[in-house]
Design an enzyme around this catalytic site. Sequence first.
Site, PDB file in Angstrom:
ATOM      1  N   GLU A 149       0.810  -1.212   0.000  1.00 55.20           N
ATOM      2  CA  GLU A 149       0.000   0.000   0.000  1.00 55.20           C
ATOM      3  C   GLU A 149       0.851   1.274   0.000  1.00 55.20           C
ATOM      4  O   GLU A 149       0.786   2.085   0.942  1.00 55.20           O
ATOM      5  CB  GLU A 149      -0.962  -0.001   1.196  1.00 55.20           C
ATOM      6  CG  GLU A 149      -1.891  -1.213   1.193  1.00 55.20           C
ATOM      7  CD  GLU A 149      -2.958  -1.178   2.293  1.00 55.20           C
ATOM      8  OE1 GLU A 149      -2.943  -0.257   3.114  1.00 55.20           O
ATOM      9  OE2 GLU A 149      -3.794  -2.079   2.314  1.00 55.20           O
ATOM     10  N   GLU A 187      -5.036  -8.502   0.669  1.00 54.60           N
ATOM     11  CA  GLU A 187      -5.702  -8.100   1.921  1.00 54.60           C
ATOM     12  C   GLU A 187      -7.181  -7.891   1.659  1.00 54.60           C
ATOM     13  O   GLU A 187      -7.566  -7.260   0.666  1.00 54.60           O
ATOM     14  CB  GLU A 187      -5.158  -6.775   2.480  1.00 54.60           C
ATOM     15  CG  GLU A 187      -3.850  -6.879   3.181  1.00 54.60           C
ATOM     16  CD  GLU A 187      -3.431  -5.568   3.846  1.00 54.60           C
ATOM     17  OE1 GLU A 187      -4.320  -4.763   4.223  1.00 54.60           O
ATOM     18  OE2 GLU A 187      -2.218  -5.362   3.976  1.00 54.60           O
TER      19      GLU A 187
END
Length: 479
Positions: free
Chosen positions: A174, A380
């Site tokens: 991320e 995720e």
Amino acid sequence: MTRPASTATAALRFPAGFLWGAATSAYQIEGAVAEDGRTPSIWDAFCRAPGKVHLGETGDVAADHYHRFREDVRLMAGLGLTAYRFSLAWPRVQPTGRGPASPRGLDFYRRLADDLLDAGITPVATLYHWDLPQELEEDGGWPARRTAERFAAYAALAGEALGDRVTQWTTLNEPWCSAFLGYGSGVHAPGRTDPVDALRAAHHLNLGHGLAVSALRSVLPAGAQVSVSLNLHALRPLTPSAADRDAVRRIDAVGNRVFLGPMLDGGYPEDLLADTAHLTDWSFVRPGDPAAVHQRLDWLGVNYYTPSVVSATPEGAAPAREDGHGAGSASPWPGADRVGFHRAPGERTAMGWAVDPSGLYELLTGLARRHPELPLMVTENGAAYPDEPGPDGAVDDPERAAFVHAHLAALHRAVADGADVRGYFLWSLLDNFEWAYGYTKRFGLVHVDYRTLARTPKASAHWYARVARTGTLHPPGAA
Ligand code: IFM
């Protein structure tokens, strides 16, 4: 796969070899922050800055995974997981962010990987999940180009030391959060609030990724796989107006294409450069950088939690700020100052995030259309709920099983519609330190009692174990 009549009731079969995993990150679970030569990271420093993290909580102990990893691997084996995604703590592996690796730091990850392999669980290692060595932040952090070069050197050390055991690697987790929450809104470490620094950080994360892919490939054995995990934003306009659709375009540019463009297509999107031209001329992108960033990937990691609803904000009005990324006073969206964020409809998790699996379907099928050759992995997906043990000690979390079921059904539908998705990693294996929220948000399949550090698999863990063991998705509660 054939599309079932109703994903709400039918059992869905996943492809053979599909990876059933759970994910964690070093700072959120390891603890032991001052052991075996680890030095402070930007998160150790940020947690100590007044008012930055709920109640001043820290990752000093977290879930104490550093000392309990054997028990945690046994838990994973008991749950039938076939893969485990974890991150290496850069300040544990290369304590000052430069120079030689720490043998004791590397040993921890060697032992973890060995235990996983003995249990038949594929280790998937992320090199960077937000814990920059504090010394590198003091030397400029991600807005400085040298951090990208140092990241590549660290990648080479880690790949060389662990590549005999770990064959699945991701560079960054991320990077949007690292750049725009870390240097833009400042709600994440290191807590800086400068839109140009955020854009510089984004470029140097892109560059660090590309250099690290090359560095890894030069030391890993043939057959090892390299990727990156992006938290892509599934975007909806508040209304069908041209202005709201332009708001979507702007957030797509600075939220998604700022990474997808250079990593997958070889350059920054023209509209992003135009949207941010009043802030910077992007001269920090040097000739040769686009080629360095644009590396072949073995798969792309997609992290998804909730969609975002955006609109154009009229001149003079303050934009709505329901973007789910904390209440920083500065915006994490450079070049999109007049874009408002609104609460998406639907049920909410404890994060206040709307539950909407269609966003996952849209991201996976959209990527498959644009990059049909690129396998995908959901690295995720998950939800926080206020889980506590009942009088019998059991933790009943029906909302989590329902959330995961709905998202796996959306993933299955995306595969049926052509997306090449190779695995799913539930966030998270354990309850853990949720950054600025401290320990208030429980994302785990396994409950952690932070007083005793006792682990208790929640009801959703038993349900997910059955999915992983059978490769078939049954609705929670089905016989
Ligand atoms: O806990 C985080 C993780 O570190 C990165 N992705 C989102 C998760 C939930 O907020």
